[in-house]
Design a protein around this motif. Structure first.
Motif, PDB file in Angstrom:
ATOM      1  N   UNK A 100       0.928  -1.156  -0.725  1.00 23.13           N
ATOM      2  CA  UNK A 100      -0.154   0.599   0.028  1.00 23.13           C
ATOM      3  C   UNK A 100       0.595   1.127   0.073  1.00 23.13           C
ATOM      4  N   UNK A 101       0.468   2.837  -0.881  1.00 27.46           N
ATOM      5  CA  UNK A 101       1.122   3.078  -0.915  1.00 27.46           C
ATOM      6  C   UNK A 101       0.684   4.303   0.254  1.00 27.46           C
ATOM      7  N   UNK A 102       1.584   4.449   1.331  1.00 28.94           N
ATOM      8  CA  UNK A 102       1.271   4.842   2.639  1.00 28.94           C
ATOM      9  C   UNK A 102       2.344   6.290   3.058  1.00 28.94           C
ATOM     10  N   UNK A 103       1.431   6.812   3.942  1.00 34.71           N
ATOM     11  CA  UNK A 103       2.734   8.336   5.056  1.00 34.71           C
ATOM     12  C   UNK A 103       3.276   8.310   5.569  1.00 34.71           C
ATOM     13  N   UNK A 104       3.963   8.335   5.973  1.00 35.32           N
ATOM     14  CA  UNK A 104       4.846   7.922   7.187  1.00 35.32           C
ATOM     15  C   UNK A 104       4.489   9.449   8.500  1.00 35.32           C
ATOM     16  N   UNK A 105       3.269   8.624   9.376  1.00 31.76           N
ATOM     17  CA  UNK A 105       2.982   9.851  11.030  1.00 31.76           C
ATOM     18  C   UNK A 105       4.183   9.919  11.584  1.00 31.76           C
ATOM     19  N   UNK A 106       5.086   8.653  12.099  1.00 32.24           N
ATOM     20  CA  UNK A 106       5.553   8.990  13.113  1.00 32.24           C
ATOM     21  C   UNK A 106       6.945   7.781  12.896  1.00 32.24           C
ATOM     22  N   UNK A 107       8.067   7.997  13.113  1.00 28.12           N
ATOM     23  CA  UNK A 107       9.254   7.338  13.202  1.00 28.12           C
ATOM     24  C   UNK A 107       9.754   7.022  14.349  1.00 28.12           C
TER      25      UNK A 107
ATOM     26  N   UNK B 242       2.227   4.143  10.520  1.00 29.76           N
ATOM     27  CA  UNK B 242       1.784   4.587   8.292  1.00 29.76           C
ATOM     28  C   UNK B 242       0.141   4.852   7.926  1.00 29.76           C
ATOM     29  N   UNK B 243       0.024   5.919   7.570  1.00 27.40           N
ATOM     30  CA  UNK B 243      -1.692   5.889   6.799  1.00 27.40           C
ATOM     31  C   UNK B 243      -1.841   5.478   5.315  1.00 27.40           C
ATOM     32  N   UNK B 244      -2.803   4.576   5.396  1.00 26.19           N
ATOM     33  CA  UNK B 244      -1.884   4.285   3.653  1.00 26.19           C
ATOM     34  C   UNK B 244      -3.100   5.930   3.161  1.00 26.19           C
ATOM     35  N   UNK B 245      -2.834   5.937   1.586  1.00 21.20           N
ATOM     36  CA  UNK B 245      -2.778   6.696   1.383  1.00 21.20           C
ATOM     37  C   UNK B 245      -4.340   6.907   0.353  1.00 21.20           C
ATOM     38  N   UNK B 246      -4.219   5.746   0.219  1.00 22.94           N
ATOM     39  CA  UNK B 246      -5.836   5.361  -0.227  1.00 22.94           C
ATOM     40  C   UNK B 246      -7.153   4.668   0.776  1.00 22.94           C
TER      41      UNK B 246
END
Length: 82
Positions: free
Chosen positions: A25-32, A43-47
């Protein structure tokens, strides 16, 4: 009378069944995670999730995804994650 084709029913059911299969899934990283030993991210999925009625619903945050850097015995590919 409603004219429903068998292939339309099969395609619709296939789409519904595949909406729960997540291999990549394409995702946006929200915390490392700052611990270098864990190497994980949130992560939060972009779709959006596809619902049975055909509408979309935002995906939930996925926690603790391990980061894997590809490599071999003599090489490693690494990159920064922001």
């Amino acid at each position: 009378m409603i004219d429903i084709d068998l292939m339309d029913i099969i395609r619709t059911q296939f789409r519904i069944d595949m909406s729960d299969v997540h291999t990549a899934l394409p995702c946006k990283v929200v915390n490392v995670y700052q611990d270098n030993k864990q190497q994980k991210v949130d992560v939060v999925p972009s779709i959006n999730n596809l619902m049975k009625d055909g509408t979309g619903e935002p995906s939930m945050q996925i926690l603790g995804i391990p980061i894997i850097f590809p490599g071999s015995q003599s090489t490693l590919i690494s990159f920064p994650i922001n």
